[in-house]
Enzyme design. Structure first.
Site, PDB file in Angstrom:
ATOM      1  CB  THR A 122      20.246   0.561 -14.482  1.00 21.30           C
ATOM      2  OG1 THR A 122      20.174   1.907 -14.947  1.00 21.30           O
ATOM      3  CG2 THR A 122      20.296   0.602 -12.967  1.00 21.30           C
ATOM      4  CE1 TYR A 146      15.483   0.897 -12.551  1.00 19.29           C
ATOM      5  CE2 TYR A 146      17.100   2.446 -13.377  1.00 19.29           C
ATOM      6  CZ  TYR A 146      16.411   1.263 -13.504  1.00 19.29           C
ATOM      7  OH  TYR A 146      16.667   0.440 -14.572  1.00 19.29           O
TER       8      TYR A 146
HETATM    9  C1  UD1 Z   1      16.990   6.020 -16.629  1.00 23.19           C
HETATM   10  C2  UD1 Z   1      18.270   5.464 -16.126  1.00 23.19           C
HETATM   11  C3  UD1 Z   1      18.680   4.298 -16.959  1.00 23.19           C
HETATM   12  C4  UD1 Z   1      17.624   3.265 -16.933  1.00 23.19           C
HETATM   13  C5  UD1 Z   1      16.325   3.844 -17.357  1.00 23.19           C
HETATM   14  C6  UD1 Z   1      15.317   2.815 -17.000  1.00 23.19           C
HETATM   15  C7  UD1 Z   1      19.527   7.244 -15.103  1.00 23.19           C
HETATM   16  C8  UD1 Z   1      20.605   8.220 -15.303  1.00 23.19           C
HETATM   17  N1  UD1 Z   1      19.287   6.458 -16.157  1.00 23.19           N
HETATM   18  O1  UD1 Z   1      17.226   6.571 -17.881  1.00 23.19           O
HETATM   19  O2  UD1 Z   1      19.858   3.728 -16.479  1.00 23.19           O
HETATM   20  O3  UD1 Z   1      17.948   2.178 -17.735  1.00 23.19           O
HETATM   21  O4  UD1 Z   1      16.012   5.029 -16.652  1.00 23.19           O
HETATM   22  O5  UD1 Z   1      14.081   3.270 -16.982  1.00 23.19           O
HETATM   23  O6  UD1 Z   1      18.941   7.188 -14.064  1.00 23.19           O
HETATM   24  N2  UD1 Z   1      13.756  13.470 -21.184  1.00 23.19           N
HETATM   25  C9  UD1 Z   1      13.100  14.611 -21.609  1.00 23.19           C
HETATM   26  N3  UD1 Z   1      11.758  14.529 -21.823  1.00 23.19           N
HETATM   27  C10 UD1 Z   1      11.038  13.388 -21.629  1.00 23.19           C
HETATM   28  C11 UD1 Z   1      11.724  12.234 -21.194  1.00 23.19           C
HETATM   29  C12 UD1 Z   1      13.082  12.305 -20.975  1.00 23.19           C
HETATM   30  O7  UD1 Z   1      13.698  15.664 -21.781  1.00 23.19           O
HETATM   31  O8  UD1 Z   1       9.813  13.403 -21.830  1.00 23.19           O
HETATM   32  C13 UD1 Z   1      15.208  13.517 -21.008  1.00 23.19           C
HETATM   33  C14 UD1 Z   1      15.709  13.164 -19.613  1.00 23.19           C
HETATM   34  O9  UD1 Z   1      15.780  14.300 -18.793  1.00 23.19           O
HETATM   35  C15 UD1 Z   1      17.071  12.560 -19.960  1.00 23.19           C
HETATM   36  C16 UD1 Z   1      16.855  11.876 -21.300  1.00 23.19           C
HETATM   37  O10 UD1 Z   1      15.741  12.538 -21.870  1.00 23.19           O
HETATM   38  O11 UD1 Z   1      18.028  13.568 -20.141  1.00 23.19           O
HETATM   39  C17 UD1 Z   1      16.558  10.417 -21.193  1.00 23.19           C
HETATM   40  O12 UD1 Z   1      15.547  10.211 -20.216  1.00 23.19           O
HETATM   41  P1  UD1 Z   1      14.798   8.822 -20.067  1.00 23.19           P
HETATM   42  O13 UD1 Z   1      14.494   8.292 -21.413  1.00 23.19           O
HETATM   43  O14 UD1 Z   1      13.688   8.998 -19.099  1.00 23.19           O
HETATM   44  O15 UD1 Z   1      15.884   7.834 -19.450  1.00 23.19           O
HETATM   45  P2  UD1 Z   1      16.897   8.074 -18.221  1.00 23.19           P
HETATM   46  O16 UD1 Z   1      16.208   8.736 -17.100  1.00 23.19           O
HETATM   47  O17 UD1 Z   1      18.134   8.659 -18.758  1.00 23.19           O
END
Ligand code: UD1
Length: 335
Positions: A122, A146
């Site tokens: 990841t 993670y």
């Molecule tokens: C994380 C990991 C990624 C991994 C994935 C696996 C990091 C930086 N990245 O992705 O490598 O493959 O998990 O599960 O740790 N968001 C919102 N609202 C929501 C959900 C998300 O605003 O309801 C935002 C988050 O703050 C982020 C973006 O959307 O900025 C993407 O979030 P998400 O889809 O949860 O993935 P990551 O946390 O980036």
């Protein structure tokens, strides 16, 4: 292209990315065997034609029997836990599922003489990057358990490769989204936390709203920026990685899997509104713990190493496939 097609063990083949990988391998002519403990995966997600074992990769004895019984020539290891905030709350679960159990699986591979290993890693291994785009040479400083749990498995694989007759490809995923364009697989995760999955659920009325976690990041609109990659492009890279490992048994690789461009949370929500023709309710919330502001892949290395040609970069297409899958009636569980 390799002509030698031996059985491949896919761990986590009942999960989101694993089930797409099974399809991609089968499409390319590889026989596939699936192992999944069905804790988060679904029996119904395992593609037709793949023998299935409801087994945990941490059960080394059973895994070894399966490796022998099917004459497995390569392992693609997807099984694991993937929710960043949960890893902050419960780190030991992540060091168990993603690190300790991977150690058992790698040991089984070595003991049974499986020569090739593809590992689902990841971008979280990079933590909060100094530059907006990260390459494989960027420092690995995970900011959540993670990412650390995956980085530890990467280290094990490199050490094991140096000591034993095995080569590996570590693929560091950026943000995987979308679904099989033919509608054969998609993300069925319950209680999903990933942005695109959450947003398409909201677009279809399965959730009341989408929370925007933080609007004060140092990004173009203050919300988090990520490099969203279509799951079909991602699994295509796995099949090519396997072929590369078979062709060059002395070579191991670590490759970023992303498109090298980012979308903010607001841009993703705009795409979902555009594609669905609706308007999701957005609610501003504080930052989520362990979230970096911007994470975008430098992908020159994967493009130079594998004959990989991404086909689904368009964010509207990614969202549209996710939405198509989300619209399907729920399948009755088979297990
Ligand atoms: C994380 C990991 C990624 C991994 C994935 C696996 C990091 C930086 N990245 O992705 O490598 O493959 O998990 O599960 O740790 N968001 C919102 N609202 C929501 C959900 C998300 O605003 O309801 C935002 C988050 O703050 C982020 C973006 O959307 O900025 C993407 O979030 P998400 O889809 O949860 O993935 P990551 O946390 O980036």
């Amino acid at each position: 292209m390799t002509s030698k097609k031996f059985p491949v063990l896919v761990t986590g083949g009942a999960g989101y990315i694993g089930s797409h990988a099974v399809l991609a391998l089968q499409d390319a002519g590889w026989p596939v065997v699936v192992v999944d403990n069905l804790v988060t995966g679904f029996r119904s997600a395992v593609p037709y034609g793949a023998p299935f074992y409801e087994t945990d990769v941490g059960d080394g004895e059973t895994v070894r029997i399966i490796l022998r019984a099917h004459n497995i020539g390569a392992i693609m290891h997807f099984a694991g836990s993937v929710v960043v905030p949960e890893s902050v709350e419960n780190p030991l679960k992540y060091y168990d599922n993603n690190t300790a159990r991977s150690r058992v699986l790698i040991e089984a591979a070595v003991t049974e003489g499986v020569p090739h290993f593809v590992f689902s890693s990841t971008a979280a291994v990079y933590g909060e990057p100094e530059a907006s785009r990260v390459s494989e040479e960027s420092p690995t400083r995970p900011i959540n358990p993670y990412g650390m749990s995956k980085l530890m498995t990467e280290a094990m694989l490199r050490d094991v490769t140096a000591a034993h007759d095995l080569n590996h490809c570590i693929l560091r995923y950026f943000n995987v989204a979308g679904a099989d364009p033919q509608g054969r697989a998609g993300q069925s995760t319950t209680g999903a936390t990933h942005l695109i999955k959450v947003a398409v659920e909201a677009a279809l009325g399965k959730r009341s709203h989408v929370a925007i976690f933080g609007d004060d990041f140092d990004t173009r609109d203050g919300t988090g920026v990520r490099d969203y990659i279509h799951v079909s492009d991602l699994v295509a890279a796995h099949v090519l990685a396997l072929e590369a490992l078979v062709e060059k048994p002395a070579v191991s690789m670590t490759l970023n899997c992303g498109y090298g461009r980012g979308y903010s949370v607001l841009e993703v929500l705009d795409a979902v509104d555009r594609v669905s023709g609706g308007q999701i309710e957005r609610r501003q919330e504080p930052r989520r713990s362990g979230d970096p502001g911007e994470l975008i892949s430098e992908n020159a290395h994967v493009l130079a190493t594998l004959p990989w040609q991404p086909r689904h970069q368009n964010i509207d297409e990614i969202v549209s496939h996710a939405l198509d899958w989300e619209r399907r009636p729920a399948l009755a569980p088979v297990s």
